[in-house]
Scaffold this motif. Structure first.
Motif, mmCIF file in Angstrom:
data_model
loop_
_atom_site.group_PDB
_atom_site.id
_atom_site.type_symbol
_atom_site.label_atom_id
_atom_site.label_comp_id
_atom_site.label_asym_id
_atom_site.label_seq_id
_atom_site.Cartn_x
_atom_site.Cartn_y
_atom_site.Cartn_z
ATOM 1 N N GLN A 6 40.344 44.094 38.013
ATOM 2 C CA GLN A 6 40.170 42.767 38.582
ATOM 3 C C GLN A 6 41.083 42.585 39.783
ATOM 4 O O GLN A 6 42.257 42.990 39.745
ATOM 5 N N THR A 7 40.558 41.984 40.830
ATOM 6 C CA THR A 7 41.352 41.653 42.010
ATOM 7 C C THR A 7 41.013 40.252 42.493
ATOM 8 O O THR A 7 39.875 39.790 42.316
ATOM 9 N N PRO A 8 41.988 39.526 43.045
ATOM 10 C CA PRO A 8 43.408 39.891 43.073
ATOM 11 C C PRO A 8 44.066 39.647 41.720
ATOM 12 O O PRO A 8 43.450 39.053 40.836
ATOM 13 N N LYS A 9 45.287 40.075 41.546
ATOM 14 C CA LYS A 9 46.019 39.815 40.302
ATOM 15 C C LYS A 9 46.520 38.379 40.265
ATOM 16 O O LYS A 9 46.616 37.774 39.195
ATOM 17 N N HIS A 10 46.869 37.863 41.415
ATOM 18 C CA HIS A 10 47.342 36.488 41.519
ATOM 19 C C HIS A 10 46.646 35.820 42.698
ATOM 20 O O HIS A 10 46.391 36.470 43.723
ATOM 21 N N LEU A 11 46.360 34.525 42.557
ATOM 22 C CA LEU A 11 45.726 33.790 43.635
ATOM 23 C C LEU A 11 46.210 32.352 43.594
ATOM 24 O O LEU A 11 46.143 31.704 42.548
ATOM 25 N N VAL A 12 46.690 31.894 44.743
ATOM 26 C CA VAL A 12 47.085 30.496 44.898
ATOM 27 C C VAL A 12 46.170 29.912 45.955
ATOM 28 O O VAL A 12 46.023 30.479 47.043
ATOM 29 N N MET A 13 45.541 28.810 45.639
ATOM 30 C CA MET A 13 44.628 28.202 46.601
ATOM 31 C C MET A 13 44.684 26.687 46.520
ATOM 32 O O MET A 13 45.029 26.115 45.474
ATOM 33 N N ALA A 87 44.487 28.810 35.626
ATOM 34 C CA ALA A 87 44.373 29.547 34.366
ATOM 35 C C ALA A 87 44.337 31.036 34.679
ATOM 36 O O ALA A 87 44.351 31.449 35.843
ATOM 37 N N LEU A 88 44.280 31.838 33.620
ATOM 38 C CA LEU A 88 44.037 33.276 33.746
ATOM 39 C C LEU A 88 42.533 33.499 33.587
ATOM 40 O O LEU A 88 41.939 33.056 32.597
ATOM 41 N N TYR A 89 41.919 34.152 34.565
ATOM 42 C CA TYR A 89 40.486 34.429 34.497
ATOM 43 C C TYR A 89 40.301 35.905 34.175
ATOM 44 O O TYR A 89 40.738 36.781 34.916
ATOM 45 N N LEU A 90 39.633 36.142 33.062
ATOM 46 C CA LEU A 90 39.452 37.492 32.549
ATOM 47 C C LEU A 90 38.005 37.928 32.704
ATOM 48 O O LEU A 90 37.073 37.164 32.434
ATOM 49 N N CYS A 91 37.852 39.161 33.108
ATOM 50 C CA CYS A 91 36.530 39.792 33.169
ATOM 51 C C CYS A 91 36.448 40.813 32.040
ATOM 52 O O CYS A 91 37.466 41.429 31.669
ATOM 53 N N ASN A 103 27.959 44.422 17.354
ATOM 54 C CA ASN A 103 28.945 45.433 16.992
ATOM 55 C C ASN A 103 29.425 46.192 18.224
ATOM 56 O O ASN A 103 29.623 47.399 18.186
ATOM 57 N N GLN A 104 29.558 45.506 19.320
ATOM 58 C CA GLN A 104 30.046 46.141 20.520
ATOM 59 C C GLN A 104 31.357 45.487 20.941
ATOM 60 O O GLN A 104 31.381 44.302 21.259
ATOM 61 N N PRO A 105 32.443 46.250 20.956
ATOM 62 C CA PRO A 105 33.669 45.669 21.490
ATOM 63 C C PRO A 105 33.543 45.435 22.986
ATOM 64 O O PRO A 105 32.763 46.111 23.662
ATOM 65 N N GLN A 106 34.310 44.501 23.459
ATOM 66 C CA GLN A 106 34.342 44.250 24.889
ATOM 67 C C GLN A 106 35.630 44.841 25.475
ATOM 68 O O GLN A 106 36.673 44.860 24.828
ATOM 69 N N HIS A 107 35.503 45.300 26.711
ATOM 70 C CA HIS A 107 36.624 45.894 27.434
ATOM 71 C C HIS A 107 37.067 44.896 28.492
ATOM 72 O O HIS A 107 36.253 44.503 29.335
ATOM 73 N N PHE A 108 38.326 44.530 28.441
ATOM 74 C CA PHE A 108 38.846 43.490 29.324
ATOM 75 C C PHE A 108 39.673 44.068 30.465
ATOM 76 O O PHE A 108 40.394 45.058 30.304
ATOM 77 N N GLY A 109 39.595 43.377 31.616
ATOM 78 C CA GLY A 109 40.556 43.614 32.678
ATOM 79 C C GLY A 109 41.826 42.831 32.420
ATOM 80 O O GLY A 109 41.917 42.079 31.437
ATOM 81 N N ASP A 110 42.813 43.001 33.294
ATOM 82 C CA ASP A 110 44.089 42.300 33.136
ATOM 83 C C ASP A 110 44.085 40.889 33.705
ATOM 84 O O ASP A 110 45.088 40.182 33.613
ATOM 85 N N GLY A 111 42.979 40.510 34.329
ATOM 86 C CA GLY A 111 42.852 39.130 34.735
ATOM 87 C C GLY A 111 43.370 38.808 36.117
ATOM 88 O O GLY A 111 44.108 39.581 36.736
ATOM 89 N N THR A 112 42.935 37.657 36.609
ATOM 90 C CA THR A 112 43.481 37.057 37.823
ATOM 91 C C THR A 112 44.143 35.752 37.418
ATOM 92 O O THR A 112 43.496 34.892 36.811
ATOM 93 N N ARG A 113 45.416 35.626 37.763
ATOM 94 C CA ARG A 113 46.117 34.378 37.469
ATOM 95 C C ARG A 113 45.926 33.442 38.652
ATOM 96 O O ARG A 113 46.389 33.731 39.753
ATOM 97 N N LEU A 114 45.221 32.361 38.417
ATOM 98 C CA LEU A 114 44.832 31.429 39.475
ATOM 99 C C LEU A 114 45.650 30.158 39.385
ATOM 100 O O LEU A 114 45.751 29.549 38.310
ATOM 101 N N SER A 115 46.204 29.754 40.511
ATOM 102 C CA SER A 115 46.953 28.496 40.597
ATOM 103 C C SER A 115 46.321 27.634 41.669
ATOM 104 O O SER A 115 46.139 28.093 42.806
#
Lengths: 117, 114
Positions: A6-13, A87-91, A103-115
């Motif tokens: 996931q990109t960006p890791k942090h976003l301020v807008m 919030a933290l937005y996770l894909c 019965n399928q696990p989901q694979h997560f990214g580390d998220g974008t922390r949005l402010s």
């Protein structure tokens, strides 16, 4: 390292800005997801794409606009957000998008922390 | 909306001790999954238990499922400092349009101290 990037890791807008969050996976998964997570809360599902088509919109405000341009990419376009959208937005992705058994696990990214200012 | 509750909300133990987390849910399920989330990171899938299974093991993890009580538990044995994280249970529902919807419990914050 996660297999969902996931990109960006942090976003301020500001509230009048337009920005996009990006998510990419190369595992050949055909279902992709956006979640929103507030601090010390569980993730809440926003959107699901299956084979590049929107499968579900969990009553998300129109200031969030998802896009799935191909099977590896998922975008979340942001416009006129409110401070409570910070919030933290996770894909996430999962292998099969069709009507097979779950019965399928989901694979997560580390998220974008949005402010939102 | 949240599927159910987890307890305890927070748990602090010493390294080497066992940690048990409980999850309750509200609707019938196909399976139940457990995820771990380290601070500032995404979720990592730990284990999936199907509705027709009662117990499942993976390394130091043991999960039980009681569909009659709509509850599950996660046991981490011989805990380590690296197990410090938040743990979430999630129920899994197929979507008619494709994909599957995870609905997460409230989570347990585990702290393992040296």
């Amino acid at each position: 390292d996660t297999e969902v990037t996931q990109t960006p890791k942090h976003l301020v807008m500001g509230m009048t800005n337009k920005k996009s969050l990006k998510c990419e996976q190369h595992m050949g998964h055909r279902a992709m997801y956006w979640y929103k997570q507030k601090a010390k809360k569980p993730p809440e599902l926003m959107f699901v794409y299956s084979y590049e088509k929107l499968s579900i919109n969990e009553s998300v405000p129109s200031r969030f606009s998802p896009e799935c341009p191909n099977s590896s990419l998922l975008n979340l376009h942001l416009h006129a957000l409110q401070p409570e959208d910070s919030a933290l937005y996770l894909c996430a992705s999962s292998p099969r998008g069709d009507r097979g058994p779950s019965n399928q696990p989901q694979h997560f990214g580390d998220g974008t922390r949005l402010s939102i200012l | 909306s949240q599927q159910g509750e987890e307890d305890p909300q927070a748990l602090s133990i010493q390294e080497g001790e066992n940690a048990t987390m409980n999850c309750s849910y509200k609707t019938s399920i196909n399976n139940l999954q457990w995820y771990r989330q380290n601070s500032g990171r995404g979720l990592v899938h730990l284990i999936l238990i199907r509705s027709n299974e009662r117990e499942k093991h993976s390394g130091r993890l043991r999960v039980t499922l009681d569909t009659s009580k709509k509850s599950s538990s996660l046991l981490i044995t011989a805990s380590r400092a690296a197990d410090t994280a938040s743990y979430f249970c999630a129920t899994d529902a197929r979507l008619t349009g494709g994909g599957n919807k995870l609905t997460f419990g409230t989570g347990t914050q585990l702290k393992v101290e040296l």
